[in-house]
Design an enzyme around this catalytic site. Structure first.
Site, PDB file in Angstrom:
ATOM      1  N   GLU A  18     -85.530 -93.564 -72.313  1.00  0.00           N
ATOM      2  CA  GLU A  18     -85.152 -93.636 -70.895  1.00  0.00           C
ATOM      3  C   GLU A  18     -85.593 -92.370 -70.164  1.00  0.00           C
ATOM      4  O   GLU A  18     -85.412 -91.263 -70.668  1.00  0.00           O
ATOM      5  CB  GLU A  18     -83.630 -93.790 -70.758  1.00  0.00           C
ATOM      6  CG  GLU A  18     -83.169 -93.853 -69.297  1.00  0.00           C
ATOM      7  CD  GLU A  18     -81.660 -93.910 -69.154  1.00  0.00           C
ATOM      8  OE1 GLU A  18     -81.080 -94.970 -69.432  1.00  0.00           O
ATOM      9  OE2 GLU A  18     -81.060 -92.885 -68.760  1.00  0.00           O
ATOM     10  N   THR A  49     -84.576 -95.035 -64.657  1.00  0.00           N
ATOM     11  CA  THR A  49     -83.292 -95.248 -63.990  1.00  0.00           C
ATOM     12  C   THR A  49     -83.446 -95.284 -62.476  1.00  0.00           C
ATOM     13  O   THR A  49     -84.505 -94.965 -61.924  1.00  0.00           O
ATOM     14  CB  THR A  49     -82.273 -94.150 -64.364  1.00  0.00           C
ATOM     15  OG1 THR A  49     -82.737 -92.913 -63.815  1.00  0.00           O
ATOM     16  CG2 THR A  49     -82.099 -94.029 -65.866  1.00  0.00           C
ATOM     17  N   ALA A  52     -77.532 -93.359 -58.180  1.00  0.00           N
ATOM     18  CA  ALA A  52     -76.351 -92.822 -58.846  1.00  0.00           C
ATOM     19  C   ALA A  52     -76.693 -91.694 -59.821  1.00  0.00           C
ATOM     20  O   ALA A  52     -76.409 -91.774 -60.999  1.00  0.00           O
ATOM     21  CB  ALA A  52     -75.592 -93.930 -59.579  1.00  0.00           C
ATOM     22  N   GLY A 109     -74.732-101.711 -60.654  1.00  0.00           N
ATOM     23  CA  GLY A 109     -74.662-100.318 -60.219  1.00  0.00           C
ATOM     24  C   GLY A 109     -73.233 -99.928 -59.885  1.00  0.00           C
ATOM     25  O   GLY A 109     -72.303-100.728 -59.991  1.00  0.00           O
ATOM     26  N   ASP A 110     -73.069 -98.659 -59.518  1.00  0.00           N
ATOM     27  CA  ASP A 110     -71.762 -98.118 -59.125  1.00  0.00           C
ATOM     28  C   ASP A 110     -71.882 -97.570 -57.712  1.00  0.00           C
ATOM     29  O   ASP A 110     -72.975 -97.187 -57.282  1.00  0.00           O
ATOM     30  CB  ASP A 110     -71.351 -96.986 -60.081  1.00  0.00           C
ATOM     31  CG  ASP A 110     -71.012 -97.524 -61.462  1.00  0.00           C
ATOM     32  OD1 ASP A 110     -70.335 -98.570 -61.531  1.00  0.00           O
ATOM     33  OD2 ASP A 110     -71.436 -96.900 -62.455  1.00  0.00           O
ATOM     34  N   ALA A 129     -74.247-108.442 -61.452  1.00  0.00           N
ATOM     35  CA  ALA A 129     -75.623-108.348 -61.942  1.00  0.00           C
ATOM     36  C   ALA A 129     -76.243-109.723 -62.222  1.00  0.00           C
ATOM     37  O   ALA A 129     -77.464-109.874 -62.118  1.00  0.00           O
ATOM     38  CB  ALA A 129     -75.658-107.487 -63.207  1.00  0.00           C
ATOM     39  N   ASP A 162     -65.175-109.514 -70.815  1.00  0.00           N
ATOM     40  CA  ASP A 162     -66.423-108.738 -70.799  1.00  0.00           C
ATOM     41  C   ASP A 162     -67.556-109.521 -71.473  1.00  0.00           C
ATOM     42  O   ASP A 162     -68.674-109.615 -70.942  1.00  0.00           O
ATOM     43  CB  ASP A 162     -66.182-107.413 -71.523  1.00  0.00           C
ATOM     44  CG  ASP A 162     -67.247-106.397 -71.214  1.00  0.00           C
ATOM     45  OD1 ASP A 162     -67.216-105.830 -70.108  1.00  0.00           O
ATOM     46  OD2 ASP A 162     -68.129-106.207 -72.073  1.00  0.00           O
ATOM     47  N   LYS A 169     -74.763-113.378 -67.890  1.00  0.00           N
ATOM     48  CA  LYS A 169     -76.043-112.763 -67.500  1.00  0.00           C
ATOM     49  C   LYS A 169     -77.193-113.352 -68.317  1.00  0.00           C
ATOM     50  O   LYS A 169     -78.307-113.494 -67.829  1.00  0.00           O
ATOM     51  CB  LYS A 169     -75.954-111.238 -67.662  1.00  0.00           C
ATOM     52  CG  LYS A 169     -74.917-110.610 -66.720  1.00  0.00           C
ATOM     53  CD  LYS A 169     -75.032-109.095 -66.607  1.00  0.00           C
ATOM     54  CE  LYS A 169     -74.249-108.317 -67.602  1.00  0.00           C
ATOM     55  NZ  LYS A 169     -74.146-106.872 -67.282  1.00  0.00           N
ATOM     56  N   GLN A 180     -74.608 -99.468 -73.241  1.00  0.00           N
ATOM     57  CA  GLN A 180     -74.243 -98.141 -72.758  1.00  0.00           C
ATOM     58  C   GLN A 180     -74.137 -97.198 -73.960  1.00  0.00           C
ATOM     59  O   GLN A 180     -73.840 -97.638 -75.076  1.00  0.00           O
ATOM     60  CB  GLN A 180     -72.887 -98.235 -72.027  1.00  0.00           C
ATOM     61  CG  GLN A 180     -72.406 -96.952 -71.395  1.00  0.00           C
ATOM     62  CD  GLN A 180     -73.393 -96.382 -70.401  1.00  0.00           C
ATOM     63  OE1 GLN A 180     -74.420 -95.817 -70.808  1.00  0.00           O
ATOM     64  NE2 GLN A 180     -73.118 -96.532 -69.124  1.00  0.00           N
TER      65      GLN A 180
HETATM   66  P1  FAD Z   1     -71.938-106.436 -63.920  1.00  0.00           P
HETATM   67  O1  FAD Z   1     -72.630-107.166 -64.999  1.00  0.00           O
HETATM   68  O2  FAD Z   1     -71.905-107.051 -62.567  1.00  0.00           O
HETATM   69  O3  FAD Z   1     -70.481-106.119 -64.450  1.00  0.00           O
HETATM   70  C1  FAD Z   1     -69.550-105.338 -63.700  1.00  0.00           C
HETATM   71  C2  FAD Z   1     -68.144-105.858 -64.006  1.00  0.00           C
HETATM   72  O4  FAD Z   1     -67.997-107.178 -63.464  1.00  0.00           O
HETATM   73  C3  FAD Z   1     -67.842-106.013 -65.497  1.00  0.00           C
HETATM   74  O5  FAD Z   1     -66.463-105.787 -65.683  1.00  0.00           O
HETATM   75  C4  FAD Z   1     -68.191-107.451 -65.797  1.00  0.00           C
HETATM   76  O6  FAD Z   1     -67.495-107.974 -66.907  1.00  0.00           O
HETATM   77  C5  FAD Z   1     -67.759-108.133 -64.501  1.00  0.00           C
HETATM   78  N1  FAD Z   1     -68.600-109.300 -64.173  1.00  0.00           N
HETATM   79  C6  FAD Z   1     -69.916-109.485 -64.428  1.00  0.00           C
HETATM   80  N2  FAD Z   1     -70.348-110.643 -63.922  1.00  0.00           N
HETATM   81  C7  FAD Z   1     -69.271-111.215 -63.328  1.00  0.00           C
HETATM   82  C8  FAD Z   1     -69.097-112.423 -62.602  1.00  0.00           C
HETATM   83  N3  FAD Z   1     -70.094-113.297 -62.416  1.00  0.00           N
HETATM   84  N4  FAD Z   1     -67.850-112.697 -62.102  1.00  0.00           N
HETATM   85  C9  FAD Z   1     -66.813-111.824 -62.280  1.00  0.00           C
HETATM   86  N5  FAD Z   1     -66.942-110.667 -62.963  1.00  0.00           N
HETATM   87  C10 FAD Z   1     -68.164-110.354 -63.476  1.00  0.00           C
HETATM   88  N6  FAD Z   1     -76.254 -97.436 -62.906  1.00  0.00           N
HETATM   89  C11 FAD Z   1     -77.060 -96.987 -61.910  1.00  0.00           C
HETATM   90  O7  FAD Z   1     -76.608 -96.801 -60.791  1.00  0.00           O
HETATM   91  N7  FAD Z   1     -78.399 -96.741 -62.139  1.00  0.00           N
HETATM   92  C12 FAD Z   1     -78.968 -96.948 -63.334  1.00  0.00           C
HETATM   93  O8  FAD Z   1     -80.180 -96.719 -63.499  1.00  0.00           O
HETATM   94  C13 FAD Z   1     -78.147 -97.410 -64.403  1.00  0.00           C
HETATM   95  N8  FAD Z   1     -78.665 -97.663 -65.632  1.00  0.00           N
HETATM   96  C14 FAD Z   1     -77.867 -98.175 -66.620  1.00  0.00           C
HETATM   97  C15 FAD Z   1     -78.430 -98.475 -67.863  1.00  0.00           C
HETATM   98  C16 FAD Z   1     -77.648 -99.001 -68.887  1.00  0.00           C
HETATM   99  C17 FAD Z   1     -78.273 -99.319 -70.220  1.00  0.00           C
HETATM  100  C18 FAD Z   1     -76.255 -99.226 -68.672  1.00  0.00           C
HETATM  101  C19 FAD Z   1     -75.406 -99.766 -69.768  1.00  0.00           C
HETATM  102  C20 FAD Z   1     -75.686 -98.930 -67.441  1.00  0.00           C
HETATM  103  C21 FAD Z   1     -76.480 -98.409 -66.404  1.00  0.00           C
HETATM  104  N9  FAD Z   1     -75.948 -98.117 -65.150  1.00  0.00           N
HETATM  105  C22 FAD Z   1     -76.768 -97.644 -64.146  1.00  0.00           C
HETATM  106  C23 FAD Z   1     -74.515 -98.236 -64.901  1.00  0.00           C
HETATM  107  C24 FAD Z   1     -74.098 -99.623 -64.349  1.00  0.00           C
HETATM  108  O9  FAD Z   1     -74.752 -99.886 -63.136  1.00  0.00           O
HETATM  109  C25 FAD Z   1     -72.600 -99.585 -64.162  1.00  0.00           C
HETATM  110  O10 FAD Z   1     -71.964 -99.455 -65.409  1.00  0.00           O
HETATM  111  C26 FAD Z   1     -71.984-100.714 -63.364  1.00  0.00           C
HETATM  112  O11 FAD Z   1     -70.584-100.402 -63.142  1.00  0.00           O
HETATM  113  C27 FAD Z   1     -72.005-102.058 -64.037  1.00  0.00           C
HETATM  114  O12 FAD Z   1     -73.235-102.623 -63.960  1.00  0.00           O
HETATM  115  P2  FAD Z   1     -73.502-104.064 -64.636  1.00  0.00           P
HETATM  116  O13 FAD Z   1     -74.896-104.384 -64.355  1.00  0.00           O
HETATM  117  O14 FAD Z   1     -73.007-104.098 -66.010  1.00  0.00           O
HETATM  118  O15 FAD Z   1     -72.531-104.962 -63.708  1.00  0.00           O
END
Ligand code: FAD
Length: 311
Positions: A18, A49, A52, A109-110, A129, A162, A169, A180
């Site tokens: 990464e 990346t 954030a 994202g966050d 996502a 989770d 997805k 993570q």
């Molecule tokens: P989601 O998959 O949307 O999940 C977020 C929460 O919602 C989880 O609790 C999930 O269980 C829940 N959820 C998912 N889908 C649904 C649905 N359809 N209905 C209801 N609930 C749901 N962040 C950055 O800003 N930039 C980066 O470059 C970056 N790179 C990363 C790389 C990796 C390998 C990892 C693991 C994380 C990275 N992150 C990055 C952090 C990530 O964006 C955050 O952890 C964020 O809070 C969650 O992203 P996600 O895509 O998992 O979200």
């Protein structure tokens, strides 16, 4: 061209890496030197990346595009839904495709500024996502990866919820998952079991899942690990590193040893490919790849200034 999942299954080399877009020209030059050294080891892909603390969105397109144009490294561009409408997200995916980047890691994202703040979707954007996965597929992405969480995402009610959403997805079109960072290999292995069982129960094909490995080479890197893991530091890691906080060389050596032990255990458990956090430096990645035998066929010798002596 093959998909990322196909490349991971063929696994000519056993690691990916990464990078984050650099914030200034000096950092960009140092990073490019790291890219060149890591390129020589033949990673399966390099993820870039976004946002954030991971650099600007434009920076992601620029660095991923440069990897495509100037190296043999396959880029995987992170795209997040933070603060963007669907129209803007389409434009980001178009920009990536125009730069020759066809593999994306689709993330919610966050919130900008405070990653721990409650999530608020853009009024014309996405909540999760899975929606971005679908959009990326509609726009013709070749491979779409997603995030997975060894301890469950902090917003998830429990591990079942989770896993359910991780599966969602995959149903939306994801074909690779990247976990993570976890400082405890067992947490990753339990995620692998949960995910594998859920995929099989749903009648879905296996999906490659990569563990994140970060060599803890300094107290500053340990802080990065705390940020990524929600400060879940196993007692053994604390016991081994805390006494070395004042001794840079000893800390680095022990941090690398911990990463080597984690890498060996993962490989023994049949994990094919390790995702290594480079923090935009080559030395620790190179040492891990060499010691664990993760390089691709024909990898050249490391000629960087801090190349490790053969052991
Ligand atoms: P989601 O998959 O949307 O999940 C977020 C929460 O919602 C989880 O609790 C999930 O269980 C829940 N959820 C998912 N889908 C649904 C649905 N359809 N209905 C209801 N609930 C749901 N962040 C950055 O800003 N930039 C980066 O470059 C970056 N790179 C990363 C790389 C990796 C390998 C990892 C693991 C994380 C990275 N992150 C990055 C952090 C990530 O964006 C955050 O952890 C964020 O809070 C969650 O992203 P996600 O895509 O998992 O979200």
């Amino acid at each position: 061209m093959s998909t990322l999942a196909q490349d991971l299954r063929a696994a000519r080399s056993r690691f990916s890496v990464e990078f984050s877009p650099a914030h200034d020209p000096d950092a960009a030059a140092r990073q490019w030197d790291a890219v060149r050294r890591i390129e020589a080891l033949g990673p399966v892909f390099a993820s870039v990346t976004c946002g954030a603390g991971g650099g600007s969105r434009g920076g992601t397109v620029e660095l991923a595009g440069r990897l495509t144009r100037e190296t043999r490294v396959r880029p995987l561009a992170h795209v997040t839904a933070v603060g963007q409408s669907v129209t803007e997200l389409r434009a980001v995916l178009d920009d990536l495709a125009a730069a020759g980047v066809h593999d994306v890691l689709a993330l919610r994202g966050d919130p900008d500024g405070d990653p721990a703040a409650p999530w608020v979707a853009h009024p014309e954007g996405f909540d999760h996502a899975d929606e971005l996965v679908r959009l990326a597929r509609e726009q013709g992405a070749r491979s779409v990866a997603v995030a997975a969480f060894p301890l469950g995402h902090p917003d998830s009610a429990d591990l079942d919820a989770d896993t359910h959403h991780l599966l969602g997805k995959v149903r939306a079109g994801a074909d690779v998952a990247v976990a993570q960072l976890s400082l405890d290999v067992e947490d990753f292995l339990r995620l692998r079991d949960r995910f594998g069982t859920a995929l099989a129960a749903a009648g879905l094909d296996p999906v490659p899942l990569l563990p994140g490995v970060l060599p803890l080479t300094s107290p500053r890197v340990l802080e990065v690990a705390h940020r990524l893991t929600g400060a879940r530091e196993p007692a053994a890691v604390r016991r081994r590193l805390a006494p070395l906080a004042g001794d840079r060389a000893a800390f680095r050596e022990e941090g690398l040893r911990l990463a080597l032990e984690a890498g060996r255990r993962l490989r023994e458990e049949g994990v094919e490919v390790l995702h290594l956090y480079s923090l935009d430096r080559a030395a620790a990645v190179t040492e891990l790849v060499r010691e664990l035998g993760l390089a691709g066929p024909g990898a050249g010798p490391d000629t960087g200034p801090d190349a490790a002596p053969a052991r």
